[in-house]
Design an enzyme around this catalytic site. Structure first.
Site, short mmCIF file in Angstrom:
data_model
loop_
_atom_site.label_atom_id
_atom_site.label_comp_id
_atom_site.label_asym_id
_atom_site.label_seq_id
_atom_site.Cartn_x
_atom_site.Cartn_y
_atom_site.Cartn_z
N SER A 44 0.84 -1.18 0.00
CA SER A 44 0.00 0.00 0.00
C SER A 44 0.89 1.25 0.00
CB SER A 44 -0.94 -0.04 1.20
OG SER A 44 -1.96 0.90 1.07
N ASP B 165 -9.69 -3.92 -5.24
CA ASP B 165 -9.07 -3.09 -4.22
C ASP B 165 -9.69 -1.69 -4.24
OD1 ASP B 165 -7.38 -1.67 -2.51
OD2 ASP B 165 -5.62 -2.78 -3.14
N HIS C 114 -7.97 -5.07 -1.24
CA HIS C 114 -6.75 -4.56 -0.63
C HIS C 114 -6.15 -5.52 0.39
CE1 HIS C 114 -4.11 -1.12 -0.12
NE2 HIS C 114 -4.19 -1.23 1.19
#
Length: 723
Positions: A575, A660, A695
């Protein structure tokens, strides 16, 4: 030739071309090089898109990859490209399939399949989850009054998840009368939850289905009114706090708060004492709280203190007063108090003053005690304050690098603190601590099936000197027998954003790295909050590059000190940590033999210019708003996608998820596509897209191990450890 034909021709080459041995080894005479297939990688078509802003014109040839969720003319071509990359990754990693299966079995075997969480007590019941052998999910249960009482299975998530490739359930919220359970379900992996309500007496799931929420909810004390957070369907921003009455159509739910500032996150919660319901609105720089008597759900929320520029505050209710944690004239935060009926900041009185060397992170309230979470020298301290006599003491943890935190403590009228503890060598442990007698009781330590001996491993706390002289902490762990001669492979992990701290913790899956000779290290770089609030502020906005140079300096330090060498040094981050990976690949490509970038945030300029993308506007105070010229130029100067150059890059594995909602799939896809056409090396570059996940990856408690097995196999292949 259109995108589909280009990709099909490349897929054909995967099947037709022979495999020849190429070595990605660098001076590893004692290991057999993995034979990477010589296969043509997919080539994404280019469709120039012009971005003109602040007098700067940029051509983006892969902007069309954004098209899947927009359902434009290139939607199918996007899927074709992602599937072609997946096929390429599978073909390149085919020689590791046996190893991947072995790693999966090995890591899964360490997990106790039939297990039970430590029960916590709330309002007359003990609540816990339990798992069964061979099942991916869990059962949420309770027992009334004592642990020898009959078990009630409130939710059988194993049964609920049947038929879904992804299934997440959370936000468990039992009504004050213990008769109703509200919970949220996400079956897509975009963190858009539908709230359901179950009658725990009859087992009936009521018709009250509330879509498009953050999943959590709060009961008013009337046992029939729910407050929850409504998300924007497109941007997923938390925009409204809604009030729902049981039995009513959720389309008619009433808005009790609408956030007009799209840079803020909002949420709703409840005081542990049950007296108040809170609405919180906050960004990176300022916040605001509203509160309502939980006995009066139809009442009007009152503003606790109107938001102030550059001031954050959070509110906790004791029996007779409010406590306020705030950074008002206190960079590392301080603790204040005020009466229930005088909440403006002019009435705040100091309880714990600001300390330049101690970050005050949070407080956890009980009837007679207050637990204060502090951070000093990068480590958590738990201070126990007696509200009756004002005395205070600290818990002693006895290790030089660890993680400790108040755990599940929903009961207000208790003298027992439940806390969690772990370190790089200590499995996750749950303790009860008697705040009167100072006695601690170990309730449970994560069992590593097959055996685990802490004495077989060693952890260290090191400090690297950054280029500006700042000392950057590094936590690392390795198996006994490690030799500091520069020949050991080392995986350096980093994040460095949002003030999130990467505290050292145990991972049973990580043993598969350590047992094969890897060193694992965490770089506690600026942008996190390990060393106080200033640590965070020195790694954000116009100081963001400190995060990247800190990580590079940590890597170089580990090479200089012979914990490893550039031929054996690997980097990993996800991320915002994936942004870190992209930046250090551009800035110091020769330092790393390989990089694993998980769901990487690598197209910073374009994402921060698109307010329709989930979370963009919430992030302006973290990265800057590129609609402002100064911010645009600074972000552009480090954004990985913008700064790819014709030079050699490390071997890289890049992962993403099609659904995501936080870092959209097209960022890593565009980055990989552009890297393929510009980089000058023949090092391995792989993109793996999970087509059913988002995610956080897979939802099952074992499926995620397949992702780890792929990542570890990639590292082992680069090290010649496949056989």
């Amino acid at each position: 030739m259109n995108a589909r034909l280009v990709l099909l021709s490349k897929l054909s080459s995967l099947l037709l071309m022979s495999t020849i041995a190429i070595s990605c080894m660098q001076d590893k005479p004692h290991r057999k090089a993995y034979e990477w297939p010589q296969i043509d990688a997919p080539v994404a078509v280019t469709r120039p898109y012009i971005r003109s802003l602040h007098g700067d014109t940029v051509v983006d040839p892969y902007y069309w990859l954004n098209d899947y969720f927009k359902k434009g003319p290139d939607s199918s071509a996007v899927i074709d490209y992602l599937e072609a990359e997946n096929a390429y990754t599978d073909a390149m990693m085919k020689g590791t399939e046996t190893l991947q299966a072995q790693l999966f079995d090995e890591m899964k075997a360490r997990i106790k399949e039939q297990d039970e969480s430590v029960p916590y007590f709330k309002n007359g019941y003990y609540y816990y989850t339990r798992t069964e052998e061979g099942r991916q999910y869990f059962k949420f249960c309770r027992k009334k009054g004592g642990l020898d009482a009959p078990e009630e299975v409130l939710l059988d998530v194993d049964a609920m998840a049947e038929g879904y490739p992804y299934y997440a359930v959370g936000g468990f919220n039992v009504s004050p009368d213990n008769k109703l359970l509200a919970y949220g379900v996400d079956t897509v992996s975009r963190r858009q939850y539908t709230i359901h309500v179950k009658n725990l007496e009859t087992g009936e799931v009521l018709s009250d289905a509330i879509p498009g929420t953050s999943g959590g909810s709060v009961w008013a004390n009337d046992n029939r009114t729910l407050f929850y957070t409504k998300n924007n369907a497109a941007t997923l921003l938390t925009e409204k706090i809604m009030r729902h009455t049981l039995g009513a159509d959720s389309d008619n739910d009433q808005v009790v708060y609408h956030e007009s500032d799209n840079t803020n996150y909002i949420g709703v919660g409840k005081a542990k004492s049950g007296k108040f319901i809170y609405i919180y609105s906050g960004g990176t720089l300022s916040s605001e709280t509203r509160y309502l008597d939980a006995e009066d759900p139809m009442g009007t929320f009152k503003i606790f203190q109107p938001r102030m520029p550059e001031v954050l505050y959070s509110v906790t209710a004791l029996a007779d007063r409010f406590l306020i944690v705030t950074n008002q004239n206190a960079k590392n935060f301080k603790l204040m108090e005020c009466p229930f009926d005088q909440t403006g900041q002019e009435h705040w009185k100091e309880v714990i003053p600001h300390r330049p060397d101690v970050l005050l992170e949070d407080v956890d309230e009980f009837r007679d005690f207050l637990v204060v979470s502090e951070r000093k020298n990068g480590l958590i301290q738990l201070a126990i304050r007696n509200l009756k006599d004002g005395s205070q003491h600290y818990l002693d943890f006895g290790e030089e690098a660890y993680t400790a935190y108040p755990s599940n403590n929903p009961e207000y009228n208790t003298t027992t603190l439940r806390y969690g503890y772990t370190s790089l060598t200590t499995p996750s442990s749950t303790y009860d601590y008697d705040m009167n007698t100072h006695e601690k009781t170990l309730l449970k330590q994560q069992e590593v099936v097959g055996g685990y001996n802490v004495a077989d491993y060693r952890t260290e706390r090191l400090y690297a000197t950054a280029k500006d002289g700042t000392q950057i902490p590094i936590s690392l762990v390795y198996k006994q027998g490690f030799k500091k001669d520069g020949n050991a492979p080392l995986l350096l992990y980093g994040y460095g954003a949002y003030g999130a701290t990467m505290d050292p913790s145990f991972s049973s899956s990580r043993l598969s790295l350590l047992n094969r000779g890897f060193v694992f290290a965490i770089a506690h770089i600026r942008g996190g909050q390990e060393m106080g609030r200033e640590w965070y502020e020195d790694g954000k906005m116009m100081k963001k590059k400190n995060t990247f140079t800190d990580f590079i300096d940590c890597g170089q330090f580990l090479v200089d000190e012979k914990y490893t060498s550039s031929a054996h040094l690997y980097a990993m981050g996800g991320s915002a940590g994936g942004l870190l990976m992209g930046a250090v690949a551009n800035m110091a490509p020769d330092l790393w033999h390989g990089i694993v970038a998980q769901v990487p945030f690598v197209d910073v300029v374009n994402t921060m210019l698109d307010a329709s993308i989930p979370l963009t506007t919430n992030e302006y105070d973290e990265w800057g708003n590129p609609n402002d010229k100064e911010a645009y130029e600074y972000i552009k100067s480090y954004s990985p996608y913008e700064n790819i150059e014709p030079k050699a890059y490390p071997n890289m594995l890049v992962t993403t998820g099609l659904h995501d909602s936080q870092v959209q799939y097209f960022e890593p896809a565009k980055w990989v596509a552009k890297l393929r056409t510009i980089k000058t090396d023949d090092h391995v570059l792989l993109l793996k897209t999970e087509m059913d996940y988002g995610h956080g990856g897979a939802s099952g408690r074992f499926d995620y191990l397949k992702e780890i097995a792929l990542e570890y196999s990639f590292l082992f292949a680069l090290e010649g450890m496949v056989e």
